[in-house]
Motif scaffolding. Sequence first.
Motif, PDB file in Angstrom:
ATOM      1  N   THR A 276      40.968  38.724  42.343  1.00 33.89           N
ATOM      2  CA  THR A 276      41.005  37.258  42.223  1.00 33.89           C
ATOM      3  C   THR A 276      42.359  36.704  42.666  1.00 33.89           C
ATOM      4  OG1 THR A 276      39.463  37.367  40.353  1.00 33.89           O
ATOM      5  CG2 THR A 276      40.743  35.341  40.622  1.00 33.89           C
ATOM      6  N   LEU A 277      43.455  37.393  42.301  1.00 34.92           N
ATOM      7  CA  LEU A 277      44.796  36.952  42.717  1.00 34.92           C
ATOM      8  C   LEU A 277      44.936  36.997  44.232  1.00 34.92           C
ATOM      9  CD1 LEU A 277      47.678  36.085  42.009  1.00 34.92           C
ATOM     10  CD2 LEU A 277      48.257  38.516  41.795  1.00 34.92           C
ATOM     11  N   ILE A 278      44.432  38.066  44.839  1.00 31.82           N
ATOM     12  CA  ILE A 278      44.517  38.179  46.307  1.00 31.82           C
ATOM     13  C   ILE A 278      43.760  37.042  46.976  1.00 31.82           C
ATOM     14  CG2 ILE A 278      43.876  39.607  48.282  1.00 31.82           C
ATOM     15  CD1 ILE A 278      44.368  42.070  46.522  1.00 31.82           C
ATOM     16  N   GLN A 279      42.613  36.684  46.439  1.00 34.64           N
ATOM     17  CA  GLN A 279      41.827  35.588  47.006  1.00 34.64           C
ATOM     18  C   GLN A 279      42.581  34.260  46.899  1.00 34.64           C
ATOM     19  OE1 GLN A 279      38.115  35.727  44.866  1.00 34.64           O
ATOM     20  NE2 GLN A 279      37.356  37.539  45.999  1.00 34.64           N
ATOM     21  N   LYS A 280      43.187  34.039  45.747  1.00 29.63           N
ATOM     22  CA  LYS A 280      43.913  32.775  45.559  1.00 29.63           C
ATOM     23  C   LYS A 280      45.152  32.708  46.450  1.00 29.63           C
ATOM     24  CE  LYS A 280      42.349  31.944  40.828  1.00 29.63           C
ATOM     25  NZ  LYS A 280      41.618  30.711  41.193  1.00 29.63           N
ATOM     26  N   VAL A 281      45.848  33.846  46.639  1.00 26.64           N
ATOM     27  CA  VAL A 281      46.995  33.877  47.545  1.00 26.64           C
ATOM     28  C   VAL A 281      46.533  33.617  48.972  1.00 26.64           C
ATOM     29  CG1 VAL A 281      48.785  35.345  48.526  1.00 26.64           C
ATOM     30  CG2 VAL A 281      48.367  35.391  46.069  1.00 26.64           C
TER      31      VAL A 281
ATOM     32  N   ALA B 248      46.475  45.495  34.855  1.00 25.06           N
ATOM     33  CA  ALA B 248      45.450  44.533  35.265  1.00 25.06           C
ATOM     34  C   ALA B 248      44.232  45.251  35.830  1.00 25.06           C
ATOM     35  CB  ALA B 248      46.016  43.575  36.306  1.00 25.06           C
ATOM     36  N   SER B 249      43.078  44.637  35.624  1.00 26.54           N
ATOM     37  CA  SER B 249      41.826  45.210  36.139  1.00 26.54           C
ATOM     38  C   SER B 249      41.696  44.898  37.629  1.00 26.54           C
ATOM     39  CB  SER B 249      40.645  44.633  35.375  1.00 26.54           C
ATOM     40  OG  SER B 249      40.558  43.222  35.585  1.00 26.54           O
ATOM     41  N   GLU B 250      40.727  45.561  38.271  1.00 21.60           N
ATOM     42  CA  GLU B 250      40.499  45.349  39.700  1.00 21.60           C
ATOM     43  C   GLU B 250      40.021  43.925  39.965  1.00 21.60           C
ATOM     44  OE1 GLU B 250      37.908  48.257  41.283  1.00 21.60           O
ATOM     45  OE2 GLU B 250      39.241  49.951  40.870  1.00 21.60           O
ATOM     46  N   ASP B 251      39.213  43.367  39.057  1.00 17.61           N
ATOM     47  CA  ASP B 251      38.742  41.991  39.238  1.00 17.61           C
ATOM     48  C   ASP B 251      39.914  40.998  39.202  1.00 17.61           C
ATOM     49  OD1 ASP B 251      36.162  42.894  39.419  1.00 17.61           O
ATOM     50  OD2 ASP B 251      35.724  42.578  37.282  1.00 17.61           O
TER      51      ASP B 251
ATOM     52  N   LYS C 260      48.546  29.667  37.810  1.00 20.40           N
ATOM     53  CA  LYS C 260      47.893  29.754  36.496  1.00 20.40           C
ATOM     54  C   LYS C 260      47.310  31.139  36.279  1.00 20.40           C
ATOM     55  CE  LYS C 260      44.397  27.472  33.672  1.00 20.40           C
ATOM     56  NZ  LYS C 260      43.388  26.389  33.629  1.00 20.40           N
ATOM     57  N   HIS C 261      46.678  31.692  37.314  1.00 16.64           N
ATOM     58  CA  HIS C 261      46.106  33.026  37.205  1.00 16.64           C
ATOM     59  C   HIS C 261      47.199  34.095  37.133  1.00 16.64           C
ATOM     60  CE1 HIS C 261      43.189  36.237  37.639  1.00 16.64           C
ATOM     61  NE2 HIS C 261      43.904  36.718  38.661  1.00 16.64           N
ATOM     62  N   LEU C 262      48.327  33.849  37.853  1.00 15.22           N
ATOM     63  CA  LEU C 262      49.410  34.827  37.873  1.00 15.22           C
ATOM     64  C   LEU C 262      50.028  34.994  36.497  1.00 15.22           C
ATOM     65  CD1 LEU C 262      51.321  36.636  39.592  1.00 15.22           C
ATOM     66  CD2 LEU C 262      52.751  34.609  39.913  1.00 15.22           C
ATOM     67  N   PHE C 263      50.256  33.876  35.813  1.00 20.98           N
ATOM     68  CA  PHE C 263      50.889  33.941  34.492  1.00 20.98           C
ATOM     69  C   PHE C 263      49.877  34.173  33.363  1.00 20.98           C
ATOM     70  CE2 PHE C 263      53.966  31.329  36.929  1.00 20.98           C
ATOM     71  CZ  PHE C 263      55.062  32.177  36.822  1.00 20.98           C
ATOM     72  N   HIS C 264      48.598  34.098  33.689  1.00 18.39           N
ATOM     73  CA  HIS C 264      47.580  34.313  32.661  1.00 18.39           C
ATOM     74  C   HIS C 264      47.471  35.788  32.290  1.00 18.39           C
ATOM     75  CE1 HIS C 264      43.913  33.780  30.360  1.00 18.39           C
ATOM     76  NE2 HIS C 264      43.341  34.758  31.079  1.00 18.39           N
ATOM     77  N   VAL C 265      47.717  36.651  33.266  1.00 12.68           N
ATOM     78  CA  VAL C 265      47.629  38.088  33.018  1.00 12.68           C
ATOM     79  C   VAL C 265      48.919  38.537  32.345  1.00 12.68           C
ATOM     80  CG1 VAL C 265      47.365  40.362  34.067  1.00 12.68           C
ATOM     81  CG2 VAL C 265      46.127  38.387  34.999  1.00 12.68           C
ATOM     82  N   GLU C 266      48.803  39.216  31.212  1.00 11.70           N
ATOM     83  CA  GLU C 266      49.977  39.617  30.455  1.00 11.70           C
ATOM     84  C   GLU C 266      50.761  40.714  31.159  1.00 11.70           C
ATOM     85  OE1 GLU C 266      48.855  40.700  26.539  1.00 11.70           O
ATOM     86  OE2 GLU C 266      48.150  38.692  25.989  1.00 11.70           O
ATOM     87  N   SER C 267      50.088  41.714  31.722  1.00 12.50           N
ATOM     88  CA  SER C 267      50.769  42.810  32.404  1.00 12.50           C
ATOM     89  C   SER C 267      49.974  43.184  33.646  1.00 12.50           C
ATOM     90  CB  SER C 267      50.904  44.015  31.470  1.00 12.50           C
ATOM     91  OG  SER C 267      51.454  45.112  32.165  1.00 12.50           O
ATOM     92  N   TRP C 268      50.571  43.029  34.817  1.00 13.38           N
ATOM     93  CA  TRP C 268      49.866  43.363  36.053  1.00 13.38           C
ATOM     94  C   TRP C 268      49.797  44.863  36.268  1.00 13.38           C
ATOM     95  CZ3 TRP C 268      46.820  40.377  38.793  1.00 13.38           C
ATOM     96  CH2 TRP C 268      46.942  38.984  38.634  1.00 13.38           C
ATOM     97  N   GLU C 269      50.611  45.618  35.542  1.00 13.15           N
ATOM     98  CA  GLU C 269      50.490  47.077  35.645  1.00 13.15           C
ATOM     99  C   GLU C 269      49.170  47.549  35.061  1.00 13.15           C
ATOM    100  OE1 GLU C 269      53.824  48.805  33.776  1.00 13.15           O
ATOM    101  OE2 GLU C 269      55.274  48.155  35.314  1.00 13.15           O
TER     102      GLU C 269
END
Length: 299
Positions: free
Chosen positions: A288-293, A281-284, A270-279
């Motif tokens: 957050t993605l790293i924590q969930k992975v 993306a903010s540091e937060d 859900k968090h992965l697809f919520h961000v429109e562009s990971w290029e």
Amino acid sequence: MGDIRCKRSLRKPNSFRIMPRLTIQNGLLSFPAPTTVAKVAISARYVLPVTLTQLKCKHSYSIRHPQVGLLVYMAHLGCFIPCSEAIISVTDQICARISTVETCAVPQSSFQLDLTNMASILLRATSQSLVLIDEFGKGTSPASGIAILGAALKRLSQIGCRTVCTTHFLEIFSLGVIEDNASGFKARRMAIHLPNSNDDTVVPLFKLEDGVAESSAGLICAKRAGLNPNVVSRAKEIIQTMRNGRRITPLQEATQSEFELSTEERDMLKHLFHVESWEDASEDEIRTLIQKVSLVSSG
């Protein structure tokens, strides 16, 4: 030749006739392996389609094209031939479409090679020719193969040459493409014994008889070849469904989900697809993605 004739009990063809005729009874050649040609009888302007089952594959045909052609060729050389009876008329040429092997030297598919070979036969065949055709029409859709084979056989019937054709296309008769005992066609089949039991036991009788084969026994051949029982059962279900004109439904196992996502995995996706562009993306968001992975990996 005389010595071979005595050792192998060869026989002289009964007669040579001008009118097209070919009759060979119990022809036998012992090279490369002993095989028998059951009675083949073709009168003038006759096409002999032989419908086959899959049992024992090529080696069980009681009628084999190379042997029919070779016996006729031997007779024209003046040889005695291995058979119990033979009536062979004068033959100007033997045309064959028996086996096709693809090669890199010829940029054509096996079906294109078959068509080229058939085109040559239709152009060259005369009323005194012997034409041998084996399994023509493969390599394309069944409808196209049946249509081309039926049209070619009708053309050969019009030419009036003696033709022996073996095929697994039983639909060529059931669909009325050609009719038995009409327009110079005489259907024959390889006989098999089908017991009344349900164990799918079929015994090839190595006998050529009048009529069209009822089935090619493909499922029985698959079972004997050691194919997975579930695959054979599914194939039988598909055949019955097609014959009844119903829609083929997928397997129940294919419609069931093979795995379920955990809560952590769902949150990560859900968090992965919520961000429109990971290029951008903010540091937060990245943290957050790293924590969930990490949660998914540890789980």
